[in-house]
Scaffold this motif. Structure first.
Motif, PDB file in Angstrom:
ATOM      1  N   ARG A  15       0.846  -1.181   0.000  1.00  0.00           N
ATOM      2  CA  ARG A  15       0.000   0.000   0.000  1.00  0.00           C
ATOM      3  C   ARG A  15       0.890   1.243   0.000  1.00  0.00           C
ATOM      4  NH1 ARG A  15      -2.259  -2.877   5.199  1.00  0.00           N
ATOM      5  NH2 ARG A  15      -0.039  -3.335   5.116  1.00  0.00           N
ATOM      6  N   PRO A  16       0.336   2.407  -0.295  1.00  0.00           N
ATOM      7  CA  PRO A  16       1.143   3.631  -0.193  1.00  0.00           C
ATOM      8  C   PRO A  16       1.687   3.784   1.225  1.00  0.00           C
ATOM      9  CG  PRO A  16      -0.894   4.078  -1.374  1.00  0.00           C
ATOM     10  CD  PRO A  16      -1.023   2.691  -0.800  1.00  0.00           C
ATOM     11  N   LEU A  17       2.941   4.187   1.335  1.00  0.00           N
ATOM     12  CA  LEU A  17       3.551   4.333   2.656  1.00  0.00           C
ATOM     13  C   LEU A  17       2.764   5.294   3.523  1.00  0.00           C
ATOM     14  CD1 LEU A  17       6.007   3.594   4.460  1.00  0.00           C
ATOM     15  CD2 LEU A  17       7.116   5.645   3.571  1.00  0.00           C
ATOM     16  N   ALA A  18       2.206   6.343   2.922  1.00  0.00           N
ATOM     17  CA  ALA A  18       1.487   7.364   3.692  1.00  0.00           C
ATOM     18  C   ALA A  18       0.282   6.795   4.438  1.00  0.00           C
ATOM     19  CB  ALA A  18       1.037   8.498   2.771  1.00  0.00           C
ATOM     20  N   GLY A  47       5.516   0.255   2.961  1.00  0.00           N
ATOM     21  CA  GLY A  47       4.702   0.646   1.817  1.00  0.00           C
ATOM     22  C   GLY A  47       5.564   1.164   0.692  1.00  0.00           C
ATOM     23  N   SER A  48       4.920   1.747  -0.289  1.00  0.00           N
ATOM     24  CA  SER A  48       5.643   2.209  -1.469  1.00  0.00           C
ATOM     25  C   SER A  48       5.339   3.661  -1.768  1.00  0.00           C
ATOM     26  CB  SER A  48       5.290   1.343  -2.677  1.00  0.00           C
ATOM     27  OG  SER A  48       3.923   1.499  -3.018  1.00  0.00           O
ATOM     28  N   GLN A  59      10.145   1.700   4.671  1.00  0.00           N
ATOM     29  CA  GLN A  59       9.645   1.220   5.955  1.00  0.00           C
ATOM     30  C   GLN A  59       9.895   2.282   7.017  1.00  0.00           C
ATOM     31  OE1 GLN A  59      10.546  -3.029   6.801  1.00  0.00           O
ATOM     32  NE2 GLN A  59      11.845  -2.951   4.965  1.00  0.00           N
ATOM     33  N   ALA A  60       9.012   2.329   7.997  1.00  0.00           N
ATOM     34  CA  ALA A  60       9.162   3.292   9.091  1.00  0.00           C
ATOM     35  C   ALA A  60       8.851   2.610  10.413  1.00  0.00           C
ATOM     36  CB  ALA A  60       8.248   4.492   8.892  1.00  0.00           C
TER      37      ALA A  60
END
Length: 310
Positions: A15-18, A47-48, A59-60
């Motif tokens: 999924r989107p990183l945001a 995410g991407s 990654q966070a």
């Protein structure tokens, strides 16, 4: 392919990183494969994002109380999965962490271990920093780069316009010129007319035998060829960065004196000329892959870094 690691399935489901959603089962399997415990993180996501025509996987992690952020850039042939020691140290310092796979590396898209121009790395870094703002990651944002990751940060500091949020910059065995650079350029001039890549020679770039065995034999995300395009991009980047104007910034530099990958003596001279009083820790026994050196050597440079990051 190890049963617990499914890169294609993982990439397809990103999924989107945001969105910063909880990890899916396949994302958790990836973390387990690379032995992340996430014990120091109260929240993490994967995410991407899109940058410069690439799908970049990032990654966070967030600790219980975040007082800053570490933005982590890996080295050539590497990916985020190999950097758990640095990530866990940063979380223990109270830093959130944002790490991403460079184009052509790890889970990110792009020709394996290749790049057309080092300027593409700057486009990706800028996009990642926009994501850092979107995630509201705590400031300051400290930057940390191993080898090629360090080269990207050197380029950013010398030729870019560093954001006000940027704090300290940590350079681990930073790349400017690789070892035997003259011979490498001559070989490139000959080979580029005949081949697009050559087989990679795995080196003993750490004193940690377990790490070497893993990347040589068990890591499915390791590239197995050296593209001549990447060498050509480096060949154009080196003189540009060596001619760049000086910066008033003072990065923290860690360099192993047993490093057989980069021309570290030359590189340190360049960095001392380009930056205002950089602080340098030299480790006599350390090889190139500082992020995966033996525990005693990692502890020495962590002890050096911790008080300097406030």
């Amino acid at each position: 392919m190890p049963a617990l690691l499914q890169p294609e399935t993982l990439i397809a489901g990103l999924r989107p990183l945001a969105v910063a959603a909880p990890l899916s089962a396949v994302e958790q399997a990836y973390r387990q494969f690379y032995r992340f415990t996430d014990a120091l993180a109260v929240r993490s996501c994967m995410g991407s994002l899109h940058a410069g025509g690439y799908q970049i996987v990032a990654q966070a992690w967030w600790p219980q109380e975040s007082r800053a952020t570490l933005v982590l850039l890996h080295g050539y042939y590497d990916h985020t999965g190999l950097y758990r020691h640095v990530i866990e140290w940063a979380l223990g310092q109270g830093f959130a962490v944002l790490a991403f796979d460079l184009p052509g590396h790890g889970l990110s898209s792009g020709a394996r271990a290749s790049i057309g121009d080092f300027a593409e790395y700057q486009t990706v870094l800028q996009a990642v920093l926009v994501e850092a703002a979107g995630l509201a990651l705590p400031q300051p944002w400290h930057l940390c780069g191993q080898s090629t990751g360090g080269a990207i940060l050197i380029d950013y500091l010398l030729t870019g316009e560093p954001l006000a949020q940027i704090g300290e910059t940590l350079l681990m065995a930073p790349l400017i010129r690789p070892r035997a650079w003259g011979w490498s350029q001559l070989s490139y001039q000959v080979m580029r007319h005949f081949v697009s890549e050559i087989p990679r020679r795995f080196s003993s770039n750490s004193n940690d035998a377990e790490f070497l065995d893993f990347i040589h034999h068990h890591d499915p995300l390791q590239p197995h060829n050296l593209p001549t395009a990447w060498v050509g991009a480096l060949r154009h980047w080196v003189p540009r960065i060596e001619a760049a104007p000086r910066s008033a910034r003072s990065p923290l530099i860690i360099q192993g004196e047993a490093d057989m990958t980069v021309d570290w003596q030359h590189n340190l001279k360049v960095l001392q000329d380009k930056f205002a009083a950089p602080q340098i820790l030299r480790l006599a026994e350390a090889r190139h892959h500082l992020a995966n050196e033996v525990p005693a050597l990692r502890q020495r440079y962590f002890d050096f870094l911790s008080p300097r990051l406030g």
